[in-house]
Design an enzyme around this catalytic site. Structure first.
Site: not given
Length: 285
Positions: A41, A164
């Site tokens: 991320s 993610d």
């Protein structure tokens, strides 16, 4: 200084990555270059600028551009299905607004592996973006690793949908160990006493992500995996195998738009890098 026998792992955390950005800029200023990095991320995005040696680019991203409405806003969520302006962040920004040096990134002596979560299997996968020929594919990978479930749409890479990387592997130290690194330098974006709690209102996942049941299961177990990783990091720190930097206190969340607050967090990271520089050097030796 080129460091080959120690992996560098960067946790995500949205705007909490301003802390990591400060540490990164201290390392770049002092030409401390790790050969192998692992990022998730915002940690992956911080790592990208480290690899391309673009000092202060992360600082601008976290402390200057954050107030741009194209960065994050409710209207982005309503219009495009993501609170963060994903097209702005992963297309316009690196190409026009604050150019990312793709060539320096690809030619860097630092190699990066980025974690993403496969929607179909719910498992983590790791890609090496510097091996991609297409800059567009590089952008897609960083976009996927930063795409929060329910807050962004899945990103397709090589025919598969991803979200993610933090869903399944928020701090990829186990991957570093599996790749043969016995020493790991890790930057965390939570204080030492932090423990992740179980998700609330889990039924929402079953409703909105029913297409991906394995992904839902990974999300429901995320707190367990995360806390086990924290336990591993602390154990390895005590044994002298890991060197971790983390903020002592942290009150901001991943969606903060307070530029002053983010500047303070960036400065905290930079100052901690300076404060721990000698200890890090001794540990590396």
């Amino acid at each position: 200084m080129q460091i080959k026998d120690c992996a560098f792992v960067l946790e995500g955390g949205g705007m909490r990555g301003a802390f990591t950005a400060g540490v990164i800029d201290y390392l770049l200023q002092n030409e401390i270059y790790f050969e192998q990095l692992y990022g998730v991320s915002s940690g992956a995005n911080n790592a990208a600028n480290y690899c391309s040696r673009q000092r202060l680019r992360n600082k601008k991203l976290f402390t200057e551009l954050v107030e741009d409405k194209r960065y994050m806003a409710i209207k982005n969520l309503i219009k495009n299905g993501s609170y963060f302006g994903m097209d702005f962040l992963f297309h316009k920004l690196p190409r026009q607004v604050l150019p990312f040096d793709y060539q320096a990134f690809k030619n860097s002596s630092s190699n990066l592996k980025v974690a993403v979560t496969a929607c179909e299997s719910g498992e983590v996968e790791y890609f090496s973006p510097q091996k991609f020929e297409s800059n567009e594919k590089i952008d897609k990978l960083f976009k996927a690793s930063s795409s929060l479930p329910l807050m962004a749409s899945p990103v397709e890479i090589e025919g598969k949908a991803y979200l993610d990387g933090g869903i399944r592997d928020s701090i990829p130290v186990k991957k570093a160990l599996a790749d043969g690194y016995n020493k790991v330098f890790v930057i965390l974006t939570r204080p030492n006493d932090y423990r992740k709690s179980p998700l609330k209102a889990k039924f929402i996942l079953d409703i909105f992500l029913k297409k991906y049941p394995n992904l839902v299961e990974s999300l429901k177990k995320r707190h367990l995996n995360y806390n086990k990783t924290l336990d591993l990091i602390r154990e390895k720190e005590e044994q002298g195998d890991f060197f971790a930097l983390r903020p002592e206190e942290l009150e901001i969340d991943r969606f903060s738009k307070d530029a002053e607050e983010l500047r303070d967090l960036y400065n905290t990271g930079y100052e901690l890098g300076l404060e721990k520089a000698e200890a890090l050097k001794n540990w590396l030796e």
